[in-house]
Design an enzyme around this catalytic site. Structure first.
Site, PDB file in Angstrom:
ATOM      1  N   TRP A  26      44.089  40.663  47.486  1.00 39.19           N
ATOM      2  CA  TRP A  26      44.732  39.464  47.038  1.00 39.19           C
ATOM      3  C   TRP A  26      46.089  39.801  47.680  1.00 39.19           C
ATOM      4  O   TRP A  26      46.981  40.482  47.093  1.00 39.19           O
ATOM      5  CB  TRP A  26      44.797  39.225  45.848  1.00 39.19           C
TER       6      TRP A  26
ATOM      7  N   GLU B 127      43.674  23.060  39.519  1.00 35.79           N
ATOM      8  CA  GLU B 127      43.374  24.461  39.887  1.00 35.79           C
ATOM      9  C   GLU B 127      41.892  24.423  40.633  1.00 35.79           C
ATOM     10  O   GLU B 127      41.824  24.964  41.749  1.00 35.79           O
ATOM     11  CB  GLU B 127      42.738  25.466  38.551  1.00 35.79           C
TER      12      GLU B 127
ATOM     13  N   CYS C  46      43.639  41.714  42.939  1.00 34.93           N
ATOM     14  CA  CYS C  46      43.005  42.946  43.767  1.00 34.93           C
ATOM     15  C   CYS C  46      41.924  43.561  42.628  1.00 34.93           C
ATOM     16  O   CYS C  46      42.203  43.789  41.430  1.00 34.93           O
ATOM     17  CB  CYS C  46      43.853  44.205  44.418  1.00 34.93           C
TER      18      CYS C  46
ATOM     19  N   HIS D  22      59.123   7.379  30.897  1.00 37.93           N
ATOM     20  CA  HIS D  22      60.164   7.976  31.266  1.00 37.93           C
ATOM     21  C   HIS D  22      59.942   8.760  32.744  1.00 37.93           C
ATOM     22  O   HIS D  22      60.715   9.768  32.904  1.00 37.93           O
ATOM     23  CB  HIS D  22      60.867   8.959  30.442  1.00 37.93           C
TER      24      HIS D  22
ATOM     25  N   GLU E 136      46.427  21.161  29.666  1.00 35.47           N
ATOM     26  CA  GLU E 136      45.263  21.707  29.926  1.00 35.47           C
ATOM     27  C   GLU E 136      44.345  20.924  30.814  1.00 35.47           C
ATOM     28  O   GLU E 136      43.704  21.650  31.820  1.00 35.47           O
ATOM     29  CB  GLU E 136      44.680  22.410  28.770  1.00 35.47           C
TER      30      GLU E 136
ATOM     31  N   ARG F  75      38.070  37.945  40.336  1.00 31.26           N
ATOM     32  CA  ARG F  75      39.319  38.084  40.160  1.00 31.26           C
ATOM     33  C   ARG F  75      40.330  37.392  41.154  1.00 31.26           C
ATOM     34  O   ARG F  75      41.439  37.167  41.048  1.00 31.26           O
ATOM     35  CB  ARG F  75      39.753  39.447  40.165  1.00 31.26           C
TER      36      ARG F  75
ATOM     37  N   LYS G  89      43.343  22.056  34.667  1.00 32.52           N
ATOM     38  CA  LYS G  89      41.971  22.505  35.125  1.00 32.52           C
ATOM     39  C   LYS G  89      41.674  21.680  36.238  1.00 32.52           C
ATOM     40  O   LYS G  89      41.083  22.190  37.407  1.00 32.52           O
ATOM     41  CB  LYS G  89      40.979  21.962  34.112  1.00 32.52           C
TER      42      LYS G  89
ATOM     43  N   LYS H 202      42.136  35.274  39.087  1.00 28.43           N
ATOM     44  CA  LYS H 202      41.956  35.343  37.790  1.00 28.43           C
ATOM     45  C   LYS H 202      42.723  36.148  36.597  1.00 28.43           C
ATOM     46  O   LYS H 202      43.253  35.567  35.609  1.00 28.43           O
ATOM     47  CB  LYS H 202      40.404  36.117  37.627  1.00 28.43           C
TER      48      LYS H 202
ATOM     49  N   ASN I   7      45.942  48.795  43.293  1.00 29.51           N
ATOM     50  CA  ASN I   7      46.311  47.429  42.811  1.00 29.51           C
ATOM     51  C   ASN I   7      47.913  47.837  42.399  1.00 29.51           C
ATOM     52  O   ASN I   7      48.056  48.650  41.735  1.00 29.51           O
ATOM     53  CB  ASN I   7      45.235  47.202  41.720  1.00 29.51           C
ATOM     54  N   GLY I   8      48.470  46.426  42.382  1.00 27.82           N
ATOM     55  CA  GLY I   8      50.082  46.602  41.783  1.00 27.82           C
ATOM     56  C   GLY I   8      50.674  46.539  43.084  1.00 27.82           C
ATOM     57  O   GLY I   8      50.441  45.979  44.297  1.00 27.82           O
TER      58      GLY I   8
HETATM   59  C1  G6P Z   1      46.045  33.155  36.082  1.00 28.13           C
HETATM   60  C2  G6P Z   1      44.515  32.477  35.724  1.00 28.13           C
HETATM   61  C3  G6P Z   1      44.698  31.579  34.616  1.00 28.13           C
HETATM   62  C4  G6P Z   1      45.124  32.119  33.523  1.00 28.13           C
HETATM   63  C5  G6P Z   1      46.580  32.787  33.668  1.00 28.13           C
HETATM   64  C6  G6P Z   1      46.907  33.689  32.499  1.00 28.13           C
HETATM   65  O1  G6P Z   1      46.646  32.172  36.520  1.00 28.13           O
HETATM   66  O2  G6P Z   1      43.882  31.847  36.900  1.00 28.13           O
HETATM   67  O3  G6P Z   1      43.311  30.936  34.424  1.00 28.13           O
HETATM   68  O4  G6P Z   1      45.099  31.051  32.252  1.00 28.13           O
HETATM   69  O5  G6P Z   1      46.588  33.644  35.039  1.00 28.13           O
HETATM   70  O6  G6P Z   1      46.020  34.708  32.164  1.00 28.13           O
HETATM   71  P1  G6P Z   1      45.798  35.491  30.899  1.00 28.13           P
HETATM   72  O7  G6P Z   1      44.623  36.733  31.391  1.00 28.13           O
HETATM   73  O8  G6P Z   1      46.914  36.171  30.767  1.00 28.13           O
HETATM   74  O9  G6P Z   1      45.374  34.495  29.776  1.00 28.13           O
END
Ligand code: G6P
Length: 621
Positions: free
Chosen positions: A75, A501, A2, A517, A494, A27, A498, A616, A101-102
């Site tokens: 959100w 996501e 949010c 395995h 990673e 976000r 990616k 985000k 927010n929260g």
């Molecule tokens: C969310 C984002 C990721 C990020 C993770 C941790 O899941 O979509 O891209 O890696 O949060 O976020 P931070 O701001 O703590 O690195």
């Protein structure tokens, strides 16, 4: 997740609200809304499900000359994404409008209590509970509060209502009878106030404020702000009135605009040479052959006694923590553990006084990382933050740390923050190593190699066209494997993250040898395996894993070092990256993986910057 914006001044409030909400789109959200106060003292609320463009066209059809308003991107946590659940919500009978927010953990019991007292709810949200609590407290304040200040009663009503809440909140509230003020209060969810000329702004992070003002005030937990056109008053729950600590906003509007790029993610991938240069700027000392940091807040004497390090974080930041583990063990010879923040917060791991905790986070607001940091602090451990967002909660609460200076990261899939985190960890490993066993000459060599990184990344970015061709060939696959060993194992994780996501393709990252395995059962002609295998001490072993995949008919895409002809004979596709020292490999070899997932997502028609269900900054547990 949010987002919140607010405006009070002499201009049309909606202009800033829409622009601010647009800047918060990154976000992640599913609905949005605004509340403005018009001249006749009425609150006007407009909401829309879906994109901000939908809300903007609704607002254009009902233009308002209001010069005060608040806005929100939601959100969904409590209740499905629909207009009823979108913010702003009202309190009482439209006495006030509120955005939040929260998460309020005791909302169900509070709601029942309010319903028994006759309040009627129009949504399934926890936010509406807060609105009604404030409205109820306001009635009592109006009867009993004898202050001469007309804004004292609503401020006190907010204080009383928030005392009843269990959970986290960043709130912005406007009252029908006070059309000149926005009230903001926070606990565990960020709010930033922008100070302008005859106008003031509010937002849940600094991005919406860039270009509107360069003077900002970060609200801290338990602080309540009363924001009017020409005034900002802040009071703390326990400390009373405090004078605002005005800081300079270090980002400009260009940094949060797309420019010539189609997506923020691509822009940020291409910003990496500069981002890494900024992370390193002023921190590498040739004279002392070490890294220098201004904010660790611990003496070298103290740091020399550290015997163990725990890195914690979530998502991509957890992957950089894994890179940090390899770097620290190799370069600093300090034992490291990497913990998911969501696990660490509820564990009770035995740790001694010589353990140092690092929270790694781009946003500095991830709820689990913040909670893990707090729990570690509560246990009496020293905590450090490796963080990108200045003024964020984690940056404020850690005992020390360093900022990445990578610039604002808007794309939901983290790219430049990841490589900057790896560079920050490498600098830290060098620093800790130089406090122990690394010689001056070795320190100088590491520094010289690090300085070449921006140029090396620039060169690696030139693989983009080749990666697009690879993406065209494999974009219809339903499963991908990502494999690598040693420094390149976290890179494999990673790369898989990616792809998942932003393209919604199932992808698994594995240490290449572990593939036997289990994951090898997935291998067939439709399941590509991406091998991250620049040359190194373990190259031959990874080569055997490539052969094992090929023997089972699986296509192999190799990320290999330039000049490696051996791999070209076996792999279906080879992307060549520059030759670097092994400790730099994770920073260079992740670039093609970022580009590969980007191209695949675009080819599949996915919304790269706003992937479904993701946010985000994950500010809920
Ligand atoms: C969310 C984002 C990721 C990020 C993770 C941790 O899941 O979509 O891209 O890696 O949060 O976020 P931070 O701001 O703590 O690195």
């Amino acid at each position: 997740m949010c987002g919140i914006v607010g405006y009070v001044g002499s201009k049309i409030a909606n202009d800033f609200l829409i622009e601010g909400l647009r800047r918060l789109e990154y976000r992640g959200y599913d609905s949005a809304g605004t509340a403005t106060l018009n001249g006749s003292g009425e609150i006007e609320i407009i909401k829309s499900v879906g994109r901000i463009s939908g809300l903007a066209s609704k607002i254009t059809k009902q233009p308002s000359s209001a010069t005060l308003g608040i806005g929100h991107t939601r959100w969904a946590t409590h209740g499905v994404p629909n207009e009823a659940n979108a913010h702003p919500h009202i309190g009482g009978r439209l006495d006030l409008a509120i955005v939040h927010n929260g998460v309020i953990e005791n909302h169900a019991e509070l709601k029942q209590m309010l319903q028994e007292r006759g309040f009627v709810f129009g949504s399934d949200t926890d936010t509406e509970v807060i609105g009604h609590l404030i409205a109820e407290a306001l009635q009592e304040e109006l009867e009993n509060n004898d202050s001469q200040d007309p804004l004292a009663a609503p401020a006190e009503a907010i204080r009383r209502a928030t005392k009843m809440l269990r959970g986290t909140y960043g709130l912005a509230v406007v009252f029908k009878d006070h059309p000149d003020a926005i009230f903001a209060v926070r606990l565990g969810s960020p709010l930033v106030i922008g100070i302008g000329q005859n106008e003031n702004f509010l937002a849940s992070d600094a991005a919406p404020l860039a270009g509107f003002t360069d003077k900002i005030v970060y609200l801290a937990d338990h602080q309540l702000a009363i924001i009017t056109e020409n005034d900002l008053r802040i009071s703390h729950r326990d400390l009373g009135q405090i004078s605002p600590d005005v800081k300079e906003l270090a980002i400009d509007s260009e940094q949060v605009e797309l420019g010539d790029f189609d997506h923020y993610m691509l822009k940020e991938i291409y910003e990496q040479p500069e981002a890494l240069a900024n992370t390193m700027r002023g921190r590498l000392s040739d004279d002392d052959a070490t890294a220098v940091f201004g904010g660790l807040n611990l003496t070298p004497h103290h740091l020399r006694r550290i015997k163990r390090i725990v890195f914690t974080g979530c998502g991509t930041s957890w992957h950089s923590a894994l890179v940090g583990e390899y770097l620290f063990e190799e370069i600093a010879h300090i034992p490291v553990e990497v913990e998911y923040a969501s696990e660490l917060r509820y564990r009770n791991p035995p740790m001694d006084n010589e353990t140092l905790i690092f929270a790694i986070t781009q946003s500095g607001e991830t709820a689990d990382t913040l909670a893990a940091l707090r729990e570690m602090k509560r246990q009496g451990h020293l905590t450090m933050a490796i963080c990108n967002v200045v003024g964020s909660s984690i940056a404020q609460e850690a005992d020390g740390g360093l900022f990445l200076h990578a610039g604002p990261e808007i794309g939901v899939a983290s790219t430049k923050a990841y490589t900057s985190q790896c560079v920050a960890l490498l600098m830290l490993a060098l620093y800790f190593g130089r406090l122990r066993h690394i010689s001056y000459n070795e320190g100088r060599r590491i520094i010289e190699n690090m300085k070449k990184l921006p140029e090396l990344i620039e060169k690696t970015l030139q693989t983009s066209d080749d990666l697009r061709r690879v993406a065209e060939k494999y974009s219809s696959a339903n499963n991908f494997l990502y494999l690598g060993r040693h420094y390149n194992f976290p890179t494999a994780l990673e790369g898989a993250l990616k792809l998942k996501e932003i393209s919604y393709i199932h992808a698994e990252g594995y240490p290449a040898a572990e593939m036997k395995h289990g994951p090898i059962a997935l291998v067939d002609e439709h399941t590509p395996s991406v091998f991250v295998m620049p040359r190194g001490f373990i190259y031959d072993k990874v080569m055997s894993n490539v052969e094992e995949i090929k023997a089972r008919g699986g296509p192999v895409i190799a990320i290999a070092e330039e000049g490696d002809e051996r791999i070209a004979e076996v792999a279906d596709e080879v992307i060549y990256i520059p030759r670097v020292e092994e400790y730099l490999q994770p920073i260079v070899s992740v670039i093609p993986l970022q580009l590969l997932s980007y191209h695949i997502a675009v080819l599949r028609g996915c919304d790269v910057d706003k992937p479904r269900n993701l946010a985000k900054s994950v500010t809920v547990e």
